[in-house]
Design an enzyme around this catalytic site. Structure first.
Site, PDB file in Angstrom:
ATOM      1  CG  ASP A 125       0.631  -4.112   2.138  1.00 28.44           C
ATOM      2  OD1 ASP A 125       1.000  -5.088   2.828  1.00 28.44           O
ATOM      3  OD2 ASP A 125       1.283  -3.044   2.071  1.00 28.44           O
ATOM      4  CG  ASP A 153      -0.359  -0.098   2.511  1.00 25.00           C
ATOM      5  OD1 ASP A 153       0.860  -0.283   2.588  1.00 25.00           O
ATOM      6  OD2 ASP A 153      -1.097   0.025   3.521  1.00 25.00           O
ATOM      7  CB  SER A 154       4.575   1.683  -0.109  1.00 28.71           C
ATOM      8  OG  SER A 154       4.769   0.550  -0.944  1.00 28.71           O
ATOM      9  CD  GLU A 181       7.436   0.017   7.882  1.00 27.99           C
ATOM     10  OE1 GLU A 181       6.613  -0.802   7.425  1.00 27.99           O
ATOM     11  OE2 GLU A 181       7.497   1.190   7.495  1.00 27.99           O
ATOM     12  CD  GLU A 187       0.191  -1.369   7.947  1.00 26.40           C
ATOM     13  OE1 GLU A 187      -0.224  -0.516   8.759  1.00 26.40           O
ATOM     14  OE2 GLU A 187       0.718  -1.059   6.864  1.00 26.40           O
ATOM     15  CE  LYS A 210       3.425  -6.130   4.050  1.00 28.48           C
ATOM     16  NZ  LYS A 210       2.966  -4.863   4.647  1.00 28.48           N
TER      17      LYS A 210
HETATM   18  N1  LIG Z   1       9.310   5.415  -0.373  1.00 27.21           N
HETATM   19  C1  LIG Z   1       8.821   4.747   0.681  1.00 27.21           C
HETATM   20  N2  LIG Z   1       9.635   3.950   1.386  1.00 27.21           N
HETATM   21  C2  LIG Z   1       9.176   3.251   2.461  1.00 27.21           C
HETATM   22  O1  LIG Z   1       9.966   2.504   3.087  1.00 27.21           O
HETATM   23  C3  LIG Z   1       7.804   3.377   2.802  1.00 27.21           C
HETATM   24  C4  LIG Z   1       6.980   4.201   2.012  1.00 27.21           C
HETATM   25  N3  LIG Z   1       7.511   4.886   0.975  1.00 27.21           N
HETATM   26  N4  LIG Z   1       5.647   4.319   2.261  1.00 27.21           N
HETATM   27  C5  LIG Z   1       5.023   3.427   3.206  1.00 27.21           C
HETATM   28  C6  LIG Z   1       5.907   3.184   4.347  1.00 27.21           C
HETATM   29  C7  LIG Z   1       6.181   4.433   5.167  1.00 27.21           C
HETATM   30  N5  LIG Z   1       7.488   4.162   5.633  1.00 27.21           N
HETATM   31  C8  LIG Z   1       8.304   5.044   6.338  1.00 27.21           C
HETATM   32  C9  LIG Z   1       8.373   6.366   6.015  1.00 27.21           C
HETATM   33  C10 LIG Z   1       9.195   7.229   6.719  1.00 27.21           C
HETATM   34  C11 LIG Z   1       9.947   6.752   7.776  1.00 27.21           C
HETATM   35  C12 LIG Z   1      10.815   7.675   8.536  1.00 27.21           C
HETATM   36  O2  LIG Z   1      10.788   8.860   8.291  1.00 27.21           O
HETATM   37  N6  LIG Z   1      11.608   7.175   9.466  1.00 27.21           N
HETATM   38  C13 LIG Z   1      12.564   7.960  10.209  1.00 27.21           C
HETATM   39  C14 LIG Z   1      12.637   7.460  11.649  1.00 27.21           C
HETATM   40  C15 LIG Z   1      12.353   8.548  12.620  1.00 27.21           C
HETATM   41  C16 LIG Z   1      12.610   8.091  14.025  1.00 27.21           C
HETATM   42  O3  LIG Z   1      13.805   8.043  14.401  1.00 27.21           O
HETATM   43  O4  LIG Z   1      11.650   7.772  14.756  1.00 27.21           O
HETATM   44  C17 LIG Z   1      13.924   7.797   9.552  1.00 27.21           C
HETATM   45  O5  LIG Z   1      14.839   8.552   9.886  1.00 27.21           O
HETATM   46  O6  LIG Z   1      14.051   6.931   8.662  1.00 27.21           O
HETATM   47  C18 LIG Z   1       9.875   5.411   8.100  1.00 27.21           C
HETATM   48  C19 LIG Z   1       9.049   4.547   7.387  1.00 27.21           C
HETATM   49  C20 LIG Z   1       7.979   2.908   5.152  1.00 27.21           C
HETATM   50  N7  LIG Z   1       7.246   2.737   3.914  1.00 27.21           N
HETATM   51  C1  LIG Z   2       7.268  -1.291   3.199  1.00 30.01           C
HETATM   52  C2  LIG Z   2       6.483  -2.541   3.016  1.00 30.01           C
HETATM   53  C3  LIG Z   2       6.757  -3.538   4.100  1.00 30.01           C
HETATM   54  C4  LIG Z   2       5.019  -2.255   2.868  1.00 30.01           C
HETATM   55  O1  LIG Z   2       4.187  -2.611   3.671  1.00 30.01           O
HETATM   56  C5  LIG Z   2       4.585  -1.489   1.697  1.00 30.01           C
HETATM   57  O2  LIG Z   2       5.384  -1.296   0.751  1.00 30.01           O
HETATM   58  O3  LIG Z   2       3.434  -1.065   1.683  1.00 30.01           O
HETATM   59 MG   LIG Z   3       2.298  -1.674   3.371  1.00 27.83          MG
END
Ligand SMILES: Nc1nc(=O)c2c([nH]1)NC[C@@H]1CN(c3ccc(C(=O)N[C@@H](CCC(=O)O)C(=O)O)cc3)CN21
Ligand SMILES: CC(C)C(=O)C(=O)O
Ligand SMILES: [Mg+2]
EC number: 2.1.2.11
Length: 264
Positions: free
Chosen positions: A84, A45-46, A181, A114, A112
């Site tokens: 998803d 669903d990303s 995740e 959540e 999948k």
């Molecule tokens: N392009 C993309 N990549 C992804 O991995 C992803 C998506 N989109 N869309 C759906 C979800 C959203 N996801 C995400 C998006 C942002 C962060 C993020 O900003 N994480 C911070 C952590 C912040 C903290 O320390 O709490 C980082 O620094 O990576 C994490 C997962 C993972 N998935």
């Molecule tokens: C990041 C993966 C695990 C996902 O759930 C997605 O792409 O939607």
């Molecule tokens: Mg997903």
């Protein structure tokens, strides 16, 4: 080449062979990833973010996932295909059965979902009725508004224990695969060791049985915020198939994820 099944992934876990997963949303990329040897493809669903340009995954519908699942299915010869279940399409057990039917009939091998404790009944019912389940815990993006952002989960002892308990309960309920995740590497290691089923990590350190990334991150074309745990493999290779091979190789030899992609 024989098809990847949940038994194949279970065998990889037992042999200590690290496997790879990527998101895919269309037949052409799916075929390329499949032929390079990516073991699992996810219609995530990303797609709400990387294809549709939304800020989160909540606007994605069952129709959207079904459409992309049909597209990806036509590109696959070997990989396991997971779809998803979108936000609020599995809020009740009955709704879960309807949504899972649509996605399995679109060509998914597994769905999948959540969530933790509240999902157990649905996981059990799906499995009993012939739908293999991959559970997804830790940072569950469909709950982004509850978390107040895409934040690392399980950093304090109570939440770490809760997530570990959820993992065990989901396995006991019948889940055959687990995605974790954005959690600390130590917690991911504990979960992976505690479970018999294979565990796939994203932002969960190097000790999970498999690694998954969003294809747009691997190919360096995500716009907006790019998660710290992802890696652009196109930069070092200059070619899409070579980028995918580099991802597979670095997961297999343990060099991805490195400390810079890992939360403590
Ligand atoms: N392009 C993309 N990549 C992804 O991995 C992803 C998506 N989109 N869309 C759906 C979800 C959203 N996801 C995400 C998006 C942002 C962060 C993020 O900003 N994480 C911070 C952590 C912040 C903290 O320390 O709490 C980082 O620094 O990576 C994490 C997962 C993972 N998935
Ligand atoms: C990041 C993966 C695990 C996902 O759930 C997605 O792409 O939607
Ligand atoms: Mg997903």
């Amino acid at each position: 080449m024989s098809k990847v099944t949940t038994s194949t992934l279970m065998k990889f876990k037992q042999e200590g062979k690290k496997f790879t997963a990527l998101t895919a949303y269309d037949a052409s990329f799916a075929a390329a990833f499949d032929s390079e040897g990516v073991d699992v493809l996810l219609v995530g669903d990303s797609l709400g973010m990387v294809l549709q340009g939304h800020e989160d995954t909540l606007p994605v519908t069952v129709q959207d996932i079904a459409y992309h699942t049909r597209c990806v299915r036509r590109g696959i010869s070997r990989a396991l295909l997971i779809a998803d279940l979108p936000f609020m399409s599995y809020a009740t057990v009955e709704q879960t059965m309807t949504t899972a039917t649509a996605l399995m009939q679109a060509g998914a091998n597994m769905v999948k979902l959540e969530g933790g404790e509240w999902l157990l009944e649905s996981v059990k019912k799906l499995t009993e009725r012939g739908v293999p389940v991959c559970a997804h815990i830790g940072l569950t993006p469909q709950s982004v508004h509850v978390f107040g952002g895409f934040k690392v989960q399980g950093r304090d002892a109570d939440n770490a224990q809760r997530i570990l308990n959820e993992a065990k309960a989901l396995e006991a309920a019948g889940a055959q695969l687990l995605v974790i995740e954005c959690i600390p590497a130590s917690l991911a290691k504990a979960i992976t060791e505690a479970l018999t089923i294979p565990v796939i990590g994203i932002g969960a350190g190097k000790d999970t049985d498999g690694q998954i990334l969003v294809m747009h991150d691997v190919l360096g074309i995500s716009s907006g915020y790019i998660p710290r745990f992802s890696k652009n493999y196109l930069k070092q290779t200059g070619e899409i198939r070579a980028a995918v091979r580099a991802f597979i190789d670095e997961v297999a030899d343990g060099s991805f994820p490195g400390p810079e992609h890992t939360f403590n």
